[in-house]
Design an enzyme around this catalytic site. Structure first.
Site, PDB file in Angstrom:
ATOM      1  N   TYR A 389       0.837  -1.206   0.000  1.00  0.00           N
ATOM      2  CA  TYR A 389       0.000   0.000   0.000  1.00  0.00           C
ATOM      3  C   TYR A 389       0.872   1.256   0.000  1.00  0.00           C
ATOM      4  O   TYR A 389       0.590   2.219  -0.718  1.00  0.00           O
ATOM      5  CB  TYR A 389      -0.904   0.011   1.241  1.00  0.00           C
ATOM      6  CG  TYR A 389      -2.047  -0.973   1.231  1.00  0.00           C
ATOM      7  CD1 TYR A 389      -3.096  -0.849   0.322  1.00  0.00           C
ATOM      8  CD2 TYR A 389      -2.099  -2.004   2.154  1.00  0.00           C
ATOM      9  CE1 TYR A 389      -4.166  -1.741   0.328  1.00  0.00           C
ATOM     10  CE2 TYR A 389      -3.158  -2.900   2.173  1.00  0.00           C
ATOM     11  CZ  TYR A 389      -4.187  -2.771   1.260  1.00  0.00           C
ATOM     12  OH  TYR A 389      -5.238  -3.655   1.273  1.00  0.00           O
ATOM     13  N   PHE A 392       2.270   2.142  -3.451  1.00  0.00           N
ATOM     14  CA  PHE A 392       1.283   2.740  -4.349  1.00  0.00           C
ATOM     15  C   PHE A 392       0.885   4.147  -3.914  1.00  0.00           C
ATOM     16  O   PHE A 392       0.559   4.997  -4.740  1.00  0.00           O
ATOM     17  CB  PHE A 392       0.036   1.847  -4.433  1.00  0.00           C
ATOM     18  CG  PHE A 392       0.278   0.541  -5.143  1.00  0.00           C
ATOM     19  CD1 PHE A 392       1.006   0.510  -6.320  1.00  0.00           C
ATOM     20  CD2 PHE A 392      -0.221  -0.645  -4.641  1.00  0.00           C
ATOM     21  CE1 PHE A 392       1.228  -0.675  -6.986  1.00  0.00           C
ATOM     22  CE2 PHE A 392       0.004  -1.841  -5.299  1.00  0.00           C
ATOM     23  CZ  PHE A 392       0.735  -1.862  -6.470  1.00  0.00           C
ATOM     24  N   LYS A 398      -1.836   9.843  -9.499  1.00  0.00           N
ATOM     25  CA  LYS A 398      -3.076   9.050  -9.510  1.00  0.00           C
ATOM     26  C   LYS A 398      -4.105   9.649  -8.554  1.00  0.00           C
ATOM     27  O   LYS A 398      -5.279   9.844  -8.924  1.00  0.00           O
ATOM     28  CB  LYS A 398      -2.782   7.604  -9.117  1.00  0.00           C
ATOM     29  CG  LYS A 398      -4.044   6.754  -8.986  1.00  0.00           C
ATOM     30  CD  LYS A 398      -3.735   5.319  -8.602  1.00  0.00           C
ATOM     31  CE  LYS A 398      -3.264   5.196  -7.172  1.00  0.00           C
ATOM     32  NZ  LYS A 398      -3.131   3.779  -6.767  1.00  0.00           N
ATOM     33  N   TYR A 399      -3.685   9.953  -7.332  1.00  0.00           N
ATOM     34  CA  TYR A 399      -4.650  10.441  -6.352  1.00  0.00           C
ATOM     35  C   TYR A 399      -5.080  11.877  -6.639  1.00  0.00           C
ATOM     36  O   TYR A 399      -6.209  12.263  -6.324  1.00  0.00           O
ATOM     37  CB  TYR A 399      -4.079  10.282  -4.943  1.00  0.00           C
ATOM     38  CG  TYR A 399      -3.945   8.825  -4.561  1.00  0.00           C
ATOM     39  CD1 TYR A 399      -5.084   8.046  -4.376  1.00  0.00           C
ATOM     40  CD2 TYR A 399      -2.702   8.223  -4.431  1.00  0.00           C
ATOM     41  CE1 TYR A 399      -4.983   6.703  -4.051  1.00  0.00           C
ATOM     42  CE2 TYR A 399      -2.586   6.876  -4.105  1.00  0.00           C
ATOM     43  CZ  TYR A 399      -3.733   6.122  -3.927  1.00  0.00           C
ATOM     44  OH  TYR A 399      -3.637   4.786  -3.625  1.00  0.00           O
ATOM     45  N   GLU A 452     -13.673  -1.993   3.229  1.00  0.00           N
ATOM     46  CA  GLU A 452     -12.384  -2.676   3.067  1.00  0.00           C
ATOM     47  C   GLU A 452     -12.493  -4.105   3.606  1.00  0.00           C
ATOM     48  O   GLU A 452     -13.001  -4.315   4.715  1.00  0.00           O
ATOM     49  CB  GLU A 452     -11.270  -1.918   3.800  1.00  0.00           C
ATOM     50  CG  GLU A 452      -9.902  -2.550   3.719  1.00  0.00           C
ATOM     51  CD  GLU A 452      -9.468  -2.865   2.298  1.00  0.00           C
ATOM     52  OE1 GLU A 452      -9.041  -4.010   2.046  1.00  0.00           O
ATOM     53  OE2 GLU A 452      -9.579  -1.964   1.427  1.00  0.00           O
ATOM     54  N   GLY A 478     -15.660  -5.795   5.195  1.00  0.00           N
ATOM     55  CA  GLY A 478     -16.226  -6.929   4.469  1.00  0.00           C
ATOM     56  C   GLY A 478     -15.949  -6.849   2.985  1.00  0.00           C
ATOM     57  O   GLY A 478     -15.369  -5.879   2.478  1.00  0.00           O
ATOM     58  N   ASP A 479     -16.379  -7.893   2.291  1.00  0.00           N
ATOM     59  CA  ASP A 479     -16.205  -8.012   0.838  1.00  0.00           C
ATOM     60  C   ASP A 479     -17.348  -7.278   0.144  1.00  0.00           C
ATOM     61  O   ASP A 479     -18.533  -7.571   0.404  1.00  0.00           O
ATOM     62  CB  ASP A 479     -16.193  -9.497   0.448  1.00  0.00           C
ATOM     63  CG  ASP A 479     -15.779  -9.722  -1.002  1.00  0.00           C
ATOM     64  OD1 ASP A 479     -16.114  -8.885  -1.856  1.00  0.00           O
ATOM     65  OD2 ASP A 479     -15.140 -10.748  -1.278  1.00  0.00           O
ATOM     66  N   MET A 480     -17.013  -6.355  -0.729  1.00  0.00           N
ATOM     67  CA  MET A 480     -18.032  -5.543  -1.398  1.00  0.00           C
ATOM     68  C   MET A 480     -19.012  -6.374  -2.201  1.00  0.00           C
ATOM     69  O   MET A 480     -20.114  -5.921  -2.520  1.00  0.00           O
ATOM     70  CB  MET A 480     -17.361  -4.508  -2.305  1.00  0.00           C
ATOM     71  CG  MET A 480     -16.662  -5.072  -3.520  1.00  0.00           C
ATOM     72  SD  MET A 480     -15.851  -3.811  -4.522  1.00  0.00           S
ATOM     73  CE  MET A 480     -14.405  -3.440  -3.530  1.00  0.00           C
ATOM     74  N   GLU A 495     -10.455   1.957  -6.722  1.00  0.00           N
ATOM     75  CA  GLU A 495      -9.154   1.931  -7.400  1.00  0.00           C
ATOM     76  C   GLU A 495      -8.707   0.472  -7.527  1.00  0.00           C
ATOM     77  O   GLU A 495      -7.730   0.036  -6.943  1.00  0.00           O
ATOM     78  CB  GLU A 495      -8.104   2.777  -6.672  1.00  0.00           C
ATOM     79  CG  GLU A 495      -7.913   2.477  -5.216  1.00  0.00           C
ATOM     80  CD  GLU A 495      -6.684   3.171  -4.652  1.00  0.00           C
ATOM     81  OE1 GLU A 495      -5.726   3.414  -5.407  1.00  0.00           O
ATOM     82  OE2 GLU A 495      -6.679   3.464  -3.437  1.00  0.00           O
ATOM     83  N   GLU A 504      -6.890  -7.177 -12.535  1.00  0.00           N
ATOM     84  CA  GLU A 504      -7.007  -7.378 -11.088  1.00  0.00           C
ATOM     85  C   GLU A 504      -8.473  -7.472 -10.673  1.00  0.00           C
ATOM     86  O   GLU A 504      -8.835  -7.207  -9.525  1.00  0.00           O
ATOM     87  CB  GLU A 504      -6.279  -6.270 -10.335  1.00  0.00           C
ATOM     88  CG  GLU A 504      -4.766  -6.336 -10.532  1.00  0.00           C
ATOM     89  CD  GLU A 504      -3.997  -5.307  -9.734  1.00  0.00           C
ATOM     90  OE1 GLU A 504      -4.596  -4.680  -8.837  1.00  0.00           O
ATOM     91  OE2 GLU A 504      -2.788  -5.127 -10.000  1.00  0.00           O
TER      92      GLU A 504
END
Length: 790
Positions: A389, A392, A398-399, A452, A478-480, A495, A504
């Site tokens: 992290y 990146f 990018k941000y 997340e 949790g998983d989206m 992102e 990805e």
């Protein structure tokens, strides 16, 4: 990551056997040996090291006396020479005055040059055999002295370059710790000469041996007076010889290239761009290559300047410029040091070198990553470590682009209306921070949810919420794809992009997250496209196959490209069949409205995310296909985007660091001649557990079509025993039946059968057809070697 070296090029000076002989004849009490004195003098003149022949003229004389027979020699002399030669072949070795170096301290850091007069590709079997023994002897002596690298005599005869390659391959096996470098002119200089080069030794009427040319001159078997002297065939000749040598040596990483820049370079470097993909270790730069400027100082012609500047950054820490004849006072001003000072000036003013030394640029960030293969991330299967992290998050571009996209989206929202923002995949929180900054800039209020699935990163989010965000952000773990959010979002921000856009699993992740979005909601990014180009790189090919595992050559890799050459032309072909240099494969858009969903709002299958593309590339210059270069572009919002497309990235998101391109390797290199067409097929496939890519390529050549009709071709193939037509043209239900294949053949084109063409009238244009010349295997069928887990 490695630091920036103070110098990109290592400079060396070439000493001749005469220089060594002069040093031996001039004793100096301050130096232990003549070679050590020459090395000290070279460093005092600003050179980093020196290059010198490993043997003296006495060795050449003895070899010639043993292995070459004078026409006027007596029988006794012939017998004595034969006995001496056989004794040498049985036990090859030097006498003490036949070598220039005899001590380890003399050999330290020195680049040795193997005897240039050795003809490893001589048409004479005897000379070639004895030259091989002499080469093995010289390399064995170099290994004895712990010398690391040797420059080989150049190949000169295209008809026998396979023999040269076989000998070099044998030497690589025999000397496992020595790197060998083949010296070649950057193109065939005989293209500008009226006569063919001569052998260093005369055969079979062997008269006195002539000195080998300072610049290797080639005999190219397919040259003829009718061919244009500046034809691409001649410009490609030396590269094709190199391609054959390194291929026969199985791309041995200890085999490199010494490029001789003696010939004047063409003003357009397109045909020479293929050298960028090769393992160039040394650049040979004679003083004769330099021209005088207005003040009389030596400078390089502009094409040579451009080539050398590009080479400096491409070769990084393993790049040597070898000067020859710099002490000969060929220019009126500057002296010997002017040549090295000029090259240092080119180095200092080279834009790629300047960029590599400037913090914040891709070139600076990527030091140590160039041409280094990295496995793509598995974001759904793996929880990323904090250091990943952090890497990146070093990307300010990018941000900044994401913040600008969110800012514009907030400005477009109706005033006074409540906005709900959902950040899907918050990581350690950089997008959350940028979202709050965009809200402040737009003076807009919003509810922000941050999702997340990584439990470790979620700890960091909680700390940031306590210290920075407070109640401005609601965290959801949790998983989206499976959790629910308190309320639907107006804007969904993610992102999840990879180097190929979708590699990805951004499409699959966002399929699940779209449940959070209102019917009129927007996604940032809103779309992204994948792009491909054919690529040549001997280094990447070697790296991909280094594990000796077939799976490694069916796996896409993330790579910061350095020593590569994009093979396709910069413009589409004139007939419109082929597209541009880099071509789009497919696109994904969010949100999608054409997907069949279940009761929970999730797709029933993942088939809607399968894709395929067939691309046609024009190959203007001969090269070897080693793989495919993959890029992506994304539209975040409006005209704000992200791009690693080589031709557009500087206009869209200059100096963005987060993504390097993707490399799809091929298991076997595919040779592509000048003017050929490459057809690439690529598929994005999926099942209930995985997503994977498969890829394949075919090559074609446009040739003049044969005016023979398909009917004539088929009748001819039946042979002389074919039945003759019935007398009187009487109709027959069998003989006169219309063959549907023949009836349709005039309207079809075939890669194996010539096109039908009526007799050409005067002035009619020539007709051409595509003939298939090669193909690769299908790579990664069924995802057997590489896949991304759902």
């Amino acid at each position: 990551m490695n630091g920036i070296p103070p110098r990109w090029a290592t400079l060396a000076t070439v000493l001749t056997t005469e220089d060594v002989a002069d040093a031996i004849g001039t004793p100096d009490s301050n130096s232990e040996t003549p070679v050590l004195r020459l090395a000290a003098e070279a460093r005092a003149k600003g050179y980093d090291t020196l290059s010198l022949p490993i043997t003296t003229e006495k060795w050449r004389e003895r070899w010639a006396e043993m292995c070459l027979m004078a026409m006027d020699a007596t029988d006794a002399e012939k017998q004595a020479a034969t006995r001496a030669a056989e004794a040498w072949r049985l036990r090859p070795g030097f006498l003490k005055d036949e070598v220039t170096i005899s001590r380890l301290d003399e050999a330290e850091g020195v680049i040795v040059m193997v005897s240039e007069w050795l003809e490893l590709d001589s048409p004479d079997d005897g000379i070639r055999h004895d030259a091989e023994i002499a080469l093995q002897q010289e390399l064995a002596y170099a290994s004895y002295l712990n010398i690391q690298s040797a420059i080989l005599p150049p190949p000169r005869n295209r008809d026998h370059v396979a023999s040269y390659a076989r000998i070099i391959n044998s030497c690589l096996t025999a000397t496992p710790y020595l790197s060998l470098s083949v010296r070649l002119p950057i193109y065939n200089p005989s293209v500008f000469q009226a006569s063919s080069p001569k052998s260093a030794f005369q055969t079979p009427s062997r008269g006195p041996a002539a000195a080998a040319p300072s610049t290797p001159t080639l005999v190219v078997s397919d040259s003829s007076p009718e061919r244009p002297q500046n034809s691409e065939t001649s410009l490609n000749a030396t590269w094709e010889m190199w391609d054959l040598i390194r291929s026969m040596c199985d791309y041995n990483p200890r085999l490199t290239l010494t490029l001789d820049l003696s010939p004047a370079l063409p003003s357009s470097l397109g045909v020479l761009s293929k050298w960028a993909a090769e393992s160039v270790r040394y650049i040979f730069l004679p003083a004769t290559t330099f021209i005088a400027n207005m003040k009389g100082y030596p400078v390089l012609p502009k094409p040579t300047q451009a080539f050398l500047r590009d080479s400096m950054i491409a070769r990084c820490f393993f790049f040597f410029v070898v000067f020859s004849d710099a002490h000969a006072s060929r220019h009126s001003r500057g002296g010997e040091s002017a040549y090295s000072q000029y090259v240092r000036y080119l180095e200092k003013t080279s834009p790629p070198v300047q960029a590599a030394q400037k913090p914040g640029t891709v070139e600076h960030f990527a030091q140590g990553y160039q041409d280094y293969l990295q496995a793509p991330l598995q974001p759904l299967m793996d929880n990323l470590p904090s250091i990943t992290y952090q890497t990146f998050e070093q990307d300010p571009i990018k941000y900044a682009q994401y913040e600008e996209a969110m800012y514009r989206a907030f400005l477009d929202r109706p005033e006074g209306e409540k906005t709900v923002v959902c950040i899907a995949g918050a990581g350690r929180g950089p997008l959350v921070a940028r979202c709050l900054a965009a809200l402040e800039r737009a003076r807009h209020q919003a509810t922000v949810f941050a999702i997340e699935k990584n439990p470790n990163a979620f700890v960091t989010l909680q700390h940031r919420q306590d210290k920075e965000w407070g109640t401005k952000v609601d965290l959801i773990f949790g998983d989206m794809r499976s959790l629910d959010v308190p309320e639907e979002a107006d804007i969904l921000v993610s992102e999840l992009l990879g180097s190929f856009g979708d590699n990805e699993l951004s499409p699959e992740c966002l399929d699940g997250a779209m449940r959070f979005l209102k019917p009129d909601g927007i996604s940032i990014p809103s779309s992204y496209t994948a792009h491909l180009a054919p690529l040549s790189s001997s280094k990447l090919y070697n790296e991909a196959r280094s594990s000796k595992n077939e799976k490694s050559l069916e796996t896409p890799y993330v790579v910061m490209f350095q020593n590569v050459n994009i093979l396709s032309g910069t413009k589409a072909s004139a007939d419109g069949r082929c597209g541009p240099q880099i071509q789009e494969c497919w696109e994904f858009e969010h949100p999608r409205t054409d997907v069949v969903l279940n009761a929970r709002g999730l797709p029933l299958t993942n088939s809607h995310n399968a894709r395929s593309a067939k691309l046609r590339f024009y190959i203007p210059h001969a090269g070897v296909l080693h793989g495919l270069a993959g890029y992506f572009e994304a539209v975040l919002y409006g005209n704000v985007g992200l791009s690693i497309h080589p031709q557009r990235k500087d206009q869209i998101s200059k100096d963005m660091l987060s993504w390097f391109p993707l490399f799809f390797p091929f298991k076997e290199p595919l040779y592509l001649p000048s003017g050929s067409e490459l057809q690439v097929s690529i598929w994005r496939l999926t099942n209930e557990k995985q997503v994977w890519y498969e890829w394949h390529a075919e090559s074609f050549l446009s040739v003049q079509s044969n005016p023979t009709t398909n009917e004539e071709l088929l009748l001819y193939s039946m042979g002389p025993m074919s039945p003759s037509p019935l007398p009187g043209n009487l109709p027959s239900p069998m003989a006169d039946m219309t063959d549907p294949f023949l009836a349709d053949s005039r309207s079809r084109r075939s890669a194996t059968l010539p096109s039908t063409a009526p007799p050409r009238s005067a002035g009619r244009e020539m007709e051409y057809e595509l003939v298939k010349i090669g193909h690769t295997s299908l790579h990664n069928p069924g995802g057997r070697s590489s896949w991304i887990g759902l």
